[in-house]
Design a protein around this motif. Structure first.
Motif, PDB file in Angstrom:
ATOM      1  N   SER A 185       0.837  -1.200   0.000  1.00 24.39           N
ATOM      2  CA  SER A 185       0.000   0.000   0.000  1.00 24.39           C
ATOM      3  C   SER A 185       0.877   1.257   0.000  1.00 24.39           C
ATOM      4  O   SER A 185       0.591   2.228  -0.710  1.00 24.39           O
ATOM      5  CB  SER A 185      -0.915  -0.010   1.221  1.00 24.39           C
ATOM      6  OG  SER A 185      -1.629   1.194   1.312  1.00 24.39           O
ATOM      7  N   GLU A 186       1.930   1.253   0.779  1.00 23.75           N
ATOM      8  CA  GLU A 186       2.844   2.399   0.833  1.00 23.75           C
ATOM      9  C   GLU A 186       3.579   2.581  -0.493  1.00 23.75           C
ATOM     10  O   GLU A 186       3.843   3.711  -0.903  1.00 23.75           O
ATOM     11  CB  GLU A 186       3.837   2.250   1.982  1.00 23.75           C
ATOM     12  CG  GLU A 186       3.200   2.391   3.343  1.00 23.75           C
ATOM     13  CD  GLU A 186       2.486   3.724   3.529  1.00 23.75           C
ATOM     14  OE1 GLU A 186       3.020   4.772   3.113  1.00 23.75           O
ATOM     15  OE2 GLU A 186       1.373   3.711   4.077  1.00 23.75           O
ATOM     16  N   ARG A 187       3.911   1.491  -1.151  1.00 18.78           N
ATOM     17  CA  ARG A 187       4.554   1.593  -2.460  1.00 18.78           C
ATOM     18  C   ARG A 187       3.637   2.298  -3.448  1.00 18.78           C
ATOM     19  O   ARG A 187       4.054   3.200  -4.181  1.00 18.78           O
ATOM     20  CB  ARG A 187       4.928   0.210  -2.997  1.00 18.78           C
ATOM     21  CG  ARG A 187       5.601   0.303  -4.380  1.00 18.78           C
ATOM     22  CD  ARG A 187       5.888  -1.043  -4.973  1.00 18.78           C
ATOM     23  NE  ARG A 187       4.619  -1.671  -5.333  1.00 18.78           N
ATOM     24  CZ  ARG A 187       4.461  -2.973  -5.510  1.00 18.78           C
ATOM     25  NH1 ARG A 187       5.473  -3.799  -5.369  1.00 18.78           N
ATOM     26  NH2 ARG A 187       3.290  -3.468  -5.852  1.00 18.78           N
ATOM     27  N   ALA A 188       2.360   1.927  -3.441  1.00 15.29           N
ATOM     28  CA  ALA A 188       1.394   2.574  -4.334  1.00 15.29           C
ATOM     29  C   ALA A 188       1.271   4.055  -3.994  1.00 15.29           C
ATOM     30  O   ALA A 188       1.206   4.903  -4.890  1.00 15.29           O
ATOM     31  CB  ALA A 188       0.037   1.872  -4.234  1.00 15.29           C
ATOM     32  N   ALA A 189       1.260   4.381  -2.709  1.00 12.81           N
ATOM     33  CA  ALA A 189       1.178   5.787  -2.299  1.00 12.81           C
ATOM     34  C   ALA A 189       2.425   6.551  -2.750  1.00 12.81           C
ATOM     35  O   ALA A 189       2.326   7.697  -3.201  1.00 12.81           O
ATOM     36  CB  ALA A 189       1.015   5.884  -0.785  1.00 12.81           C
ATOM     37  N   ALA A 190       3.583   5.925  -2.642  1.00 13.79           N
ATOM     38  CA  ALA A 190       4.830   6.571  -3.073  1.00 13.79           C
ATOM     39  C   ALA A 190       4.828   6.807  -4.578  1.00 13.79           C
ATOM     40  O   ALA A 190       5.290   7.852  -5.051  1.00 13.79           O
ATOM     41  CB  ALA A 190       6.033   5.717  -2.676  1.00 13.79           C
ATOM     42  N   GLU A 191       4.305   5.864  -5.335  1.00 13.09           N
ATOM     43  CA  GLU A 191       4.227   6.049  -6.789  1.00 13.09           C
ATOM     44  C   GLU A 191       3.296   7.203  -7.143  1.00 13.09           C
ATOM     45  O   GLU A 191       3.606   8.006  -8.025  1.00 13.09           O
ATOM     46  CB  GLU A 191       3.766   4.750  -7.455  1.00 13.09           C
ATOM     47  CG  GLU A 191       4.823   3.661  -7.426  1.00 13.09           C
ATOM     48  CD  GLU A 191       4.308   2.296  -7.852  1.00 13.09           C
ATOM     49  OE1 GLU A 191       3.083   2.144  -8.086  1.00 13.09           O
ATOM     50  OE2 GLU A 191       5.136   1.370  -7.948  1.00 13.09           O
ATOM     51  N   ARG A 192       2.170   7.310  -6.446  1.00 13.32           N
ATOM     52  CA  ARG A 192       1.255   8.436  -6.684  1.00 13.32           C
ATOM     53  C   ARG A 192       1.911   9.760  -6.306  1.00 13.32           C
ATOM     54  O   ARG A 192       1.800  10.744  -7.029  1.00 13.32           O
ATOM     55  CB  ARG A 192      -0.052   8.249  -5.905  1.00 13.32           C
ATOM     56  CG  ARG A 192      -0.958   7.161  -6.458  1.00 13.32           C
ATOM     57  CD  ARG A 192      -2.325   7.159  -5.784  1.00 13.32           C
ATOM     58  NE  ARG A 192      -2.271   7.012  -4.340  1.00 13.32           N
ATOM     59  CZ  ARG A 192      -2.211   5.846  -3.685  1.00 13.32           C
ATOM     60  NH1 ARG A 192      -2.210   4.707  -4.364  1.00 13.32           N
ATOM     61  NH2 ARG A 192      -2.183   5.813  -2.372  1.00 13.32           N
ATOM     62  N   ALA A 193       2.597   9.776  -5.178  1.00 12.07           N
ATOM     63  CA  ALA A 193       3.279  11.001  -4.735  1.00 12.07           C
ATOM     64  C   ALA A 193       4.382  11.388  -5.712  1.00 12.07           C
ATOM     65  O   ALA A 193       4.577  12.579  -6.003  1.00 12.07           O
ATOM     66  CB  ALA A 193       3.857  10.808  -3.334  1.00 12.07           C
ATOM     67  N   GLY A 194       5.104  10.413  -6.238  1.00 11.90           N
ATOM     68  CA  GLY A 194       6.155  10.688  -7.216  1.00 11.90           C
ATOM     69  C   GLY A 194       5.597  11.292  -8.489  1.00 11.90           C
ATOM     70  O   GLY A 194       6.163  12.242  -9.041  1.00 11.90           O
ATOM     71  N   GLU A 195       4.477  10.773  -8.936  1.00 14.69           N
ATOM     72  CA  GLU A 195       3.840  11.320 -10.141  1.00 14.69           C
ATOM     73  C   GLU A 195       3.365  12.751  -9.894  1.00 14.69           C
ATOM     74  O   GLU A 195       3.540  13.626 -10.737  1.00 14.69           O
ATOM     75  CB  GLU A 195       2.670  10.435 -10.579  1.00 14.69           C
ATOM     76  CG  GLU A 195       1.989  10.902 -11.840  1.00 14.69           C
ATOM     77  CD  GLU A 195       2.913  11.022 -13.043  1.00 14.69           C
ATOM     78  OE1 GLU A 195       2.738  11.971 -13.836  1.00 14.69           O
ATOM     79  OE2 GLU A 195       3.821  10.187 -13.190  1.00 14.69           O
TER      80      GLU A 195
END
Length: 105
Positions: free
Chosen positions: A24-34
């Motif tokens: 879940s945190e990985r997905a959040a990090a990918e969204r934040a990176g975008e």
């Protein structure tokens, strides 16, 4: 169920929960990176516009709420990217043979 089996089940449940949390945190990090990439592109475009109309780096940094050094870095990135883009569309070569090279047609 014995104590050992119960302990194993608790550990296995905790492992699964940790892995799910990390996914879940990985997905959040990918969204934040975008979102960060979008923000940076927007800011670089505004900095380029600001430079074109004569705004100082200090004024733009103050408006953005970041240091002049970081603002200048972002502005230079935009200029460097534009220069690379323009240079890649041009063809460079020596206008005359270099010393020691034969003439080319």
């Amino acid at each position: 169920m014995g104590d050992v089996e119960q302990a194993k089940q608790v550990i296995e449940t905790e492992r699964a929960a940790v892995l799910a949390g990390l996914e879940s945190e990985r997905a959040a990090a990918e969204r934040a990176g975008e979102e960060q990439r979008r923000w940076r592109a927007d800011v670089e475009a505004l900095l380029e516009r600001g430079r074109a109309v004569g705004l100082s780096v200090a004024d733009m940094a103050e408006a953005l709420g970041i240091s002049r050094q970081w603002t200048n870095h972002l502005a230079k990135q935009t200029v460097s990217r534009e220069m690379r883009k323009r240079a890649s569309s041009m063809q460079f070569g020596p206008p005359f043979p270099l010393p020691g090279e034969p003439d080319q047609p």
